[in-house]
Design an enzyme around this catalytic site. Structure first.
Site, mmCIF file in Angstrom:
data_model
loop_
_atom_site.group_PDB
_atom_site.id
_atom_site.type_symbol
_atom_site.label_atom_id
_atom_site.label_comp_id
_atom_site.label_asym_id
_atom_site.label_seq_id
_atom_site.Cartn_x
_atom_site.Cartn_y
_atom_site.Cartn_z
ATOM 1 N N ARG A 8 0.846 -1.212 0.182
ATOM 2 C CA ARG A 8 0.023 -0.251 0.030
ATOM 3 C C ARG A 8 0.501 1.265 0.126
ATOM 4 O O ARG A 8 0.645 2.564 -0.264
ATOM 5 C CB ARG A 8 -0.825 0.323 0.941
ATOM 6 N N GLY A 29 -9.037 -7.726 -0.681
ATOM 7 C CA GLY A 29 -8.974 -8.201 0.223
ATOM 8 C C GLY A 29 -8.064 -9.171 1.049
ATOM 9 O O GLY A 29 -6.876 -9.648 0.217
ATOM 10 N N GLY A 37 -13.417 -4.557 1.109
ATOM 11 C CA GLY A 37 -14.735 -3.645 1.156
ATOM 12 C C GLY A 37 -14.937 -2.458 -0.262
ATOM 13 O O GLY A 37 -16.005 -2.477 -0.454
ATOM 14 N N LYS A 42 -19.640 -16.592 3.536
ATOM 15 C CA LYS A 42 -20.445 -16.201 3.196
ATOM 16 C C LYS A 42 -21.286 -15.967 3.116
ATOM 17 O O LYS A 42 -21.104 -14.379 1.979
ATOM 18 C CB LYS A 42 -20.874 -14.780 4.731
HETATM 19 P P1 AMP Z 1 -14.673 -13.365 3.261
HETATM 20 O O1 AMP Z 1 -13.897 -12.245 4.411
HETATM 21 O O2 AMP Z 1 -16.238 -13.450 3.443
HETATM 22 O O3 AMP Z 1 -14.294 -13.155 1.608
HETATM 23 O O4 AMP Z 1 -13.974 -14.966 3.968
HETATM 24 C C1 AMP Z 1 -12.627 -14.879 3.748
HETATM 25 C C2 AMP Z 1 -12.324 -16.453 4.673
HETATM 26 O O5 AMP Z 1 -13.273 -17.697 4.706
HETATM 27 C C3 AMP Z 1 -10.881 -16.910 4.434
HETATM 28 O O6 AMP Z 1 -10.361 -16.844 5.806
HETATM 29 C C4 AMP Z 1 -10.982 -18.572 4.388
HETATM 30 O O7 AMP Z 1 -9.896 -18.822 5.047
HETATM 31 C C5 AMP Z 1 -12.658 -18.488 4.211
HETATM 32 N N1 AMP Z 1 -13.357 -19.877 3.919
HETATM 33 C C6 AMP Z 1 -12.587 -20.043 2.100
HETATM 34 N N2 AMP Z 1 -13.088 -21.099 2.716
HETATM 35 C C7 AMP Z 1 -13.707 -21.723 3.396
HETATM 36 C C8 AMP Z 1 -14.404 -22.956 3.607
HETATM 37 N N3 AMP Z 1 -14.357 -24.077 3.020
HETATM 38 N N4 AMP Z 1 -14.955 -23.412 5.323
HETATM 39 C C9 AMP Z 1 -14.492 -21.613 6.087
HETATM 40 N N5 AMP Z 1 -14.326 -21.321 5.955
HETATM 41 C C10 AMP Z 1 -13.673 -20.958 4.705
#
Ligand code: AMP
Length: 391
Positions: free
Chosen positions: A38, A348, A371, A195
């Site tokens: 950054r 991210g 974000g 999620k």
């Molecule tokens: P996000 O912040 O929603 O983009 O989520 C990213 C996080 O999702 C990362 O830290 C990954 O370790 C986690 N992640 C990805 N795939 C899985 C999975 N199958 N089960 C649990 N966590 C996951």
């Protein structure tokens, strides 16, 4: 089309210019910077201002409000990268800071201490914004990573100074806008992460634009459960099953090729060194959870990436932080790095993954804002950019 003035559209010579950078860099437990990406990304704007005889006052947040992390390591790194001394002005309300800035000479650069040392920053407090603005005659926002937040140093100051964007924001907007709104087709999006709920906005927006949408990561299991599959102990948002069904229906209505994983790497614990095996994505035994995409899915994703004109990726497709579950994310990064498509990484965790695998330079664009890039892709207005002068 982004129609905001940039630092090139305003006369900065002999002027005091306040620049909002994104120096929110990761630090290790000794306070050492672990990635200076950054800081490096901000240099183009800073050097332009120096070359054009401006008096440069930099500001940024680092970490969360209340943590009171100092920007001292950033001042040190900046001094090295610019080859000039960049003093850190520790208290923006002190007479000393006012004095230094009053007497700033052309081409000199100073850095104000972490704007989140006070709660007024995130509250977009007008008095704090006015104080920041009082140091300068022009405001340049180059902090793409916080452009989706209306804070005192991103949006507040624009009420008191003529405000334009820096080169990093210009580059980010151009890359993301072209990638999403004017893409070389087919446009393929890969959305992973944990999620459905945090990605539902982007999923809906992408379905209006993409030719192919591929899902990975933990959110897979909300889709699979909604379709009646057995997901064992995998992460699932039971209150989002209807939304998952709606997304699949929308994809069908819009004629978007919607691809869910077909197999996955499972384990009974989420920890390194654990024994893993491959199952079909909808036949996971109780006690096991899906933690990465499997070989058949990797092949499916590879085919789509190879056919793409543009690939946009947001969110890892597995728990890439742990080696046993990093393969899918690594492969996606490698396929993208080796493809002829325009490749855009939406910041991210996916940017962290690409950096971890050393493939950053092989992508067309790696966003500095997780974000912010997500909200941009959702079609939302970013307040830190909206507030800048129109061309
Ligand atoms: P996000 O912040 O929603 O983009 O989520 C990213 C996080 O999702 C990362 O830290 C990954 O370790 C986690 N992640 C990805 N795939 C899985 C999975 N199958 N089960 C649990 N966590 C996951």
């Amino acid at each position: 089309m982004i129609n905001k003035k940039t630092v090139k559209d305003i006369d900065v010579s002999h002027k005091k210019v306040l620049v909002r950078c994104d120096f929110n860099v990761p630090l290790d437990k000794n306070g050492e910077i672990t990635s200076d990406k950054r800081i490096v990304e901000s240099l183009k704007t800073i050097k332009y201002l120096i070359d054009n005889n401006a008096k440069v006052i930099l500001c940024s947040h680092i970490g969360k409000t209340g943590k009171n992390i100092s920007l001292a390591p950033v001042a040190k790194r900046l001094s090295e990268l610019l080859n000039v001394n960049v003093p850190l002005l520790k208290d923006i309300y002190s007479d000393e800071t006012k004095n230094v800035i009053d007497n700033l000479k052309e081409k000199e650069v100073v850095l104000l201490e972490n704007t989140r040392m006070t709660e007024m920053e995130e509250k977009n407090d007008p008095e704090f914004a006015k104080k920041l603005a009082s140091f300068a005659e022009i405001f340049v926002n180059d902090a793409f990573g916080t452009a989706h937040r209306a804070h005192a140093s991103t949006e507040g100051v624009t009420h008191y100074l003529p405000s334009v964007s820096g080169f990093l924001i210009e580059k980010e907007l151009e890359a993301l806008d072209n990638g999403i709104n004017n893409p070389k087709r087919p446009l393929v999006a890969i959305v992973g992460g944990s999620k459905v709920s945090s990605k539902i906005g982007v999923l809906n927006a992408l379905l209006d634009k993409v030719d192919t949408l591929m899902i990975g990561g933990a959110m897979t299991y909300t889709f699979i459960k909604a379709q009646g599959g057995k997901i064992g102990n995998s992460l699932c948002e039971d209150d989002k099953l209807d939304i998952a069904t709606e997304v699949v229906k929308k994809a069908k209505d819009k004629n978007v090729k919607f691809i869910l994983p077909v197999d996955n790497v499972v384990a009974d614990k989420l920890e390194s060194g654990v024994k893993t095996h491959i199952t079909k994505v909808d036949e996971i035994e109780d006690g096991y959870m899906g933690l990465d995409i499997g070989p058949e899915t990797i092949k499916l994703f590879e085919e789509e990436i190879n056919k793409a004109g543009t690939v946009v990726w947001n969110g890892p497709v597995g728990v890439f932080e742990i080696d046993e579950f990093a393969n899918g994310t690594r492969k996606i990064a490698e396929f993208m790095a080796n493809s002829n498509a325009v490749t855009i990484i939406g910041g991210g965790d996916s940017a962290a993954a690409v950096e971890k695998f050393g493939l950053e330079d092989k992508m067309s664009h790696v966003s500095t804002g997780g974000g912010a890039s997500l909200e941009f892709m959702e079609g939302k207005k970013l307040p830190g950019i909206e507030a800048l002068l129109d061309k």
